[in-house]
Scaffold this motif. Structure first.
Motif, PDB file in Angstrom:
ATOM      1  N   UNK A   8       0.773  -1.227   0.000  1.00 29.93           N
ATOM      2  CA  UNK A   8       0.000   0.000   0.000  1.00 29.93           C
ATOM      3  C   UNK A   8       0.804   1.276   0.000  1.00 29.93           C
ATOM      4  N   UNK A   9       2.117   1.178   0.219  1.00 30.86           N
ATOM      5  CA  UNK A   9       2.951   2.387   0.216  1.00 30.86           C
ATOM      6  C   UNK A   9       3.844   2.455  -1.012  1.00 30.86           C
ATOM      7  N   UNK A  10       3.563   1.620  -1.981  1.00 26.30           N
ATOM      8  CA  UNK A  10       4.278   1.629  -3.264  1.00 26.30           C
ATOM      9  C   UNK A  10       3.275   1.322  -4.358  1.00 26.30           C
ATOM     10  N   UNK A  11       3.462   1.890  -5.547  1.00 24.72           N
ATOM     11  CA  UNK A  11       2.508   1.649  -6.637  1.00 24.72           C
ATOM     12  C   UNK A  11       2.437   0.161  -6.989  1.00 24.72           C
ATOM     13  N   UNK A  12       1.248  -0.291  -7.331  1.00 20.22           N
ATOM     14  CA  UNK A  12       1.103  -1.655  -7.811  1.00 20.22           C
ATOM     15  C   UNK A  12       1.743  -1.792  -9.186  1.00 20.22           C
ATOM     16  N   UNK A  13       2.258  -2.955  -9.520  1.00 16.76           N
ATOM     17  CA  UNK A  13       2.847  -3.158 -10.843  1.00 16.76           C
ATOM     18  C   UNK A  13       1.816  -2.897 -11.942  1.00 16.76           C
ATOM     19  N   UNK A  14       2.240  -2.396 -13.075  1.00 15.36           N
ATOM     20  CA  UNK A  14       1.300  -2.097 -14.168  1.00 15.36           C
ATOM     21  C   UNK A  14       0.454  -3.299 -14.575  1.00 15.36           C
ATOM     22  N   UNK A  15       1.064  -4.509 -14.565  1.00 16.64           N
ATOM     23  CA  UNK A  15       0.294  -5.677 -14.991  1.00 16.64           C
ATOM     24  C   UNK A  15      -0.838  -5.983 -14.012  1.00 16.64           C
ATOM     25  N   UNK A  16      -0.639  -5.681 -12.706  1.00 14.38           N
ATOM     26  CA  UNK A  16      -1.702  -5.907 -11.727  1.00 14.38           C
ATOM     27  C   UNK A  16      -2.861  -4.948 -11.952  1.00 14.38           C
ATOM     28  N   UNK A  17      -2.532  -3.696 -12.241  1.00 11.56           N
ATOM     29  CA  UNK A  17      -3.576  -2.715 -12.514  1.00 11.56           C
ATOM     30  C   UNK A  17      -4.324  -3.051 -13.805  1.00 11.56           C
ATOM     31  N   UNK A  18      -3.565  -3.510 -14.808  1.00 13.71           N
ATOM     32  CA  UNK A  18      -4.200  -3.877 -16.077  1.00 13.71           C
ATOM     33  C   UNK A  18      -5.115  -5.081 -15.891  1.00 13.71           C
ATOM     34  N   UNK A  19      -4.675  -6.043 -15.088  1.00 17.60           N
ATOM     35  CA  UNK A  19      -5.498  -7.238 -14.820  1.00 17.60           C
ATOM     36  C   UNK A  19      -6.783  -6.842 -14.097  1.00 17.60           C
ATOM     37  N   UNK A  20      -6.668  -5.890 -13.165  1.00 20.18           N
ATOM     38  CA  UNK A  20      -7.850  -5.429 -12.431  1.00 20.18           C
ATOM     39  C   UNK A  20      -8.863  -4.805 -13.392  1.00 20.18           C
ATOM     40  N   UNK A  21      -8.384  -3.967 -14.278  1.00 19.51           N
ATOM     41  CA  UNK A  21      -9.284  -3.309 -15.234  1.00 19.51           C
ATOM     42  C   UNK A  21      -9.920  -4.342 -16.160  1.00 19.51           C
ATOM     43  N   UNK A  22      -9.106  -5.291 -16.633  1.00 21.60           N
ATOM     44  CA  UNK A  22      -9.628  -6.295 -17.562  1.00 21.60           C
ATOM     45  C   UNK A  22     -10.697  -7.153 -16.895  1.00 21.60           C
ATOM     46  N   UNK A  23     -10.458  -7.549 -15.640  1.00 23.33           N
ATOM     47  CA  UNK A  23     -11.440  -8.384 -14.925  1.00 23.33           C
ATOM     48  C   UNK A  23     -12.742  -7.626 -14.700  1.00 23.33           C
ATOM     49  N   UNK A  24     -12.634  -6.321 -14.427  1.00 21.52           N
ATOM     50  CA  UNK A  24     -13.836  -5.517 -14.225  1.00 21.52           C
ATOM     51  C   UNK A  24     -14.678  -5.455 -15.494  1.00 21.52           C
ATOM     52  N   UNK A  25     -14.002  -5.446 -16.643  1.00 25.05           N
ATOM     53  CA  UNK A  25     -14.720  -5.396 -17.919  1.00 25.05           C
ATOM     54  C   UNK A  25     -15.200  -6.774 -18.372  1.00 25.05           C
ATOM     55  N   UNK A  26     -14.557  -7.818 -17.839  1.00 24.96           N
ATOM     56  CA  UNK A  26     -14.887  -9.193 -18.250  1.00 24.96           C
ATOM     57  C   UNK A  26     -15.105 -10.068 -17.017  1.00 24.96           C
ATOM     58  N   UNK A  27     -16.139  -9.787 -16.212  1.00 20.47           N
ATOM     59  CA  UNK A  27     -16.322 -10.474 -14.933  1.00 20.47           C
ATOM     60  C   UNK A  27     -16.580 -11.969 -15.060  1.00 20.47           C
ATOM     61  N   UNK A  28     -17.014 -12.414 -16.224  1.00 15.39           N
ATOM     62  CA  UNK A  28     -17.304 -13.839 -16.402  1.00 15.39           C
ATOM     63  C   UNK A  28     -16.329 -14.472 -17.398  1.00 15.39           C
ATOM     64  N   UNK A  29     -15.074 -14.016 -17.353  1.00 12.13           N
ATOM     65  CA  UNK A  29     -14.078 -14.528 -18.289  1.00 12.13           C
ATOM     66  C   UNK A  29     -13.941 -16.045 -18.171  1.00 12.13           C
ATOM     67  N   UNK A  30     -13.454 -16.637 -19.234  1.00  2.93           N
ATOM     68  CA  UNK A  30     -13.320 -18.093 -19.321  1.00  2.93           C
ATOM     69  C   UNK A  30     -12.081 -18.540 -18.547  1.00  2.93           C
ATOM     70  N   UNK A  31     -12.303 -19.146 -17.383  1.00  5.46           N
ATOM     71  CA  UNK A  31     -11.194 -19.569 -16.529  1.00  5.46           C
ATOM     72  C   UNK A  31     -10.395 -20.683 -17.193  1.00  5.46           C
ATOM     73  N   UNK A  32     -11.064 -21.579 -17.874  1.00  7.08           N
ATOM     74  CA  UNK A  32     -10.357 -22.665 -18.556  1.00  7.08           C
ATOM     75  C   UNK A  32      -9.391 -22.114 -19.605  1.00  7.08           C
ATOM     76  N   UNK A  33      -9.814 -21.083 -20.326  1.00  5.36           N
ATOM     77  CA  UNK A  33      -8.932 -20.485 -21.330  1.00  5.36           C
ATOM     78  C   UNK A  33      -7.764 -19.760 -20.661  1.00  5.36           C
ATOM     79  N   UNK A  34      -8.044 -19.083 -19.550  1.00 11.30           N
ATOM     80  CA  UNK A  34      -6.979 -18.407 -18.805  1.00 11.30           C
ATOM     81  C   UNK A  34      -5.898 -19.404 -18.392  1.00 11.30           C
ATOM     82  N   UNK A  35      -6.316 -20.567 -17.896  1.00 13.22           N
ATOM     83  CA  UNK A  35      -5.369 -21.591 -17.459  1.00 13.22           C
ATOM     84  C   UNK A  35      -4.611 -22.151 -18.661  1.00 13.22           C
TER      85      UNK A  35
END
Length: 455
Positions: free
Chosen positions: A309-336
């Motif tokens: 909390x006292x250092x910025x999150x890595x860009x990939x973590x922020x990007x993953x957060x945004x992507x999940x918010x836009x795709x809440x029902x993403x295909x977990x099998x495809x992710x794996x």
């Protein structure tokens, strides 16, 4: 006897009948034992037998002359025979056993003058406490058995439970389920965990999964550690795997999930823990050692981080957060599958098994936003305390593994984590290993055994 009661409580926490034993010589405790028949698949592993074996090793002699045994339950015929053979001077027990007790209840082997040794026996010491402990255990067991018989654990109205049929025939996952419902933080939710190997093992590998995976993630590592003679515990976080799934995203908080893990470790009485973490398993799990440094002795971390909390999150973590918010029902099998293209279609589908419909997905939707991003975020203070502890006070052995193909918590992030952890060693995986390192984990597990056993 009070010490024996403490060991009996540990036995109960591990699912064993709560009996504890202590061997004393010249006023000094030289050995202890607790029931371990279930975990070790050993009908002779009664508390008395475990304590006698330990005492004999300590003295370098199977004759335990001059020793006394304190045990919470009247010994059975098998244990009485071993006590006589060891030439113990005295046995003191707590609760009488009217069904199998061989120290006076059913028979008294210690007074048989035809035997070439007689051991003094005293009963009823702290009998009320010893009896209450046993009664509580068996009442709980009868209640659980009754619920299992009708295929039911109470299910909260605000949660869902994945049908058992979803988990039938999963490739490479043969272990029997274990459930706990009465941890204080669970408030009645049912939590699932794998628990294999002996409670007397030298090491216990505690495997914590990430999002959106579950304990299935560790199926290739678990057999390696079991074959090496160690115990493995792999829980499913609430909302994942075979654990109950609250319907609301707001039910998922950093502090809640961390507390359930702490309580589970205490309940199972885990000692000499090798903390095995990946992704969210590390975001949560790396905060555990500061709370229980006497239990956690080593760390195996794979593609994870501490979010303080006292250092910025890595860009990939922020990007993953945004992507999940836009795709809440993403295909977990495809992710794996994208993480490890070598997985079979059945293996990828197994990761979707806990989520038969979108209503079960509150946890996978909530977790990306739970990563502590600022000072006041839930979990940020705990994570900073953990970072400071791991950097300055951690004395355990640490092995960090990088999945080079993983965009999340890759090489740069893991090198940063290594700098946080005192004495950490970083290993670099082969280029074809992705974010889900345990999917290529058999080789990692073998290396970990050598690394931790040589310490």
């Amino acid at each position: 006897m009070q010490m024996a009661l403490d060991h009996a409580r540990e036995a109960a926490a591990s699912g064993e009948v709560p009996v504890g034993a202590v061997v004393v010589r010249n006023g000094q405790v030289i050995a202890t034992g607790r029931n371990a028949s279930v975990a070790s698949h050993d009908p002779t592993a009664h508390a008395e037998m475990v304590a006698l074996r330990s005492a004999a090793k300590f003295l370098g002699n199977y004759r335990l002359e001059g020793c006394e045994l304190f045990v919470t339950l009247e010994p059975c015929a098998m244990c009485c025979g071993a006590i006589l053979h060891a030439r113990l001077a005295r046995v003191v027990y707590g609760a009488a056993d009217p069904k199998t007790g061989a120290a006076g209840s059913v028979l008294n082997l210690f007074e048989n003058r035809q035997l070439n040794h007689q051991t003094q026996v005293s009963g009823g010491v702290l009998a009320q406490q010893c009896t209450a402990q046993l009664q509580t255990f068996f009442q709980r067991r009868r209640s659980e058995q009754a619920q299992q018989k009708i295929g039911l654990y109470p299910l909260r109205e605000d949660a869902l439970r994945t049908p058992d049929a979803q988990f039938e025939g999963l490739p490479g996952y043969p272990w029997q389920p274990n459930y706990v419902t009465d941890l204080p933080s669970l408030a009645g939710l049912r939590m699932h965990y794998v628990d294999e190997g002996s409670v007397n093992s030298e090491l216990t590998f505690l495997c914590l999964h990430g999002n959106p995976t579950w304990s299935y993630l560790y199926r290739k590592m678990i057999p390696v550690w079991l074959d090496a003679g160690h115990r493995v515990v792999a829980p499913d976080l609430i909302g994942f795997g075979k654990s109950d799934k609250p319907k609301s995203r707001s039910a998922h908080r950093f502090s809640f999930h961390r507390q359930t893990l702490l309580e589970l470790v205490e309940r199972l009485g885990l000692q000499r823990v090798v903390l095995v973490v990946q992704d969210w398993g590390g975001i949560l799990g790396l905060t555990l050692p500061v709370a229980m440094p006497e239990r956690v002795c080593a760390l195996l971390a794979m593609n994870t981080m501490l979010a303080t909390g006292d250092a910025p999150l890595p860009p990939h973590s922020l990007a993953w957060r945004v992507w999940c918010a836009k795709n809440p029902e993403y295909d977990i099998a495809k992710y794996v599958s994208d993480s490890n293209p070598k997985l079979s279609e059945q293996e990828c589908a197994a990761y979707m098994a806990p989520f038969p419909s979108k209503g079960y997905r509150a946890a996978t939707q909530a977790f990306p936003a739970m990563v502590p991003e600022h000072d006041a975020a839930d979990g940020a203070t705990l994570s900073r305390q953990a970072r400071d502890f791991l950097h300055a006070e951690w004395t355990g052995r640490s092995m960090l593994v990088v999945g080079a193909r993983g965009p999340d918590q890759g090489l740069e992030q893991m090198e940063q984590l290594a700098r946080m952890i005192r004495g950490a060693r970083t290993s670099f995986m082969t280029p074809d290993c992705g974010q889900l390192v345990p999917e290529s984990g058999a080789a990692v597990a073998v290396t970990a055994v050598k690394f931790f056993e040589s310490w």
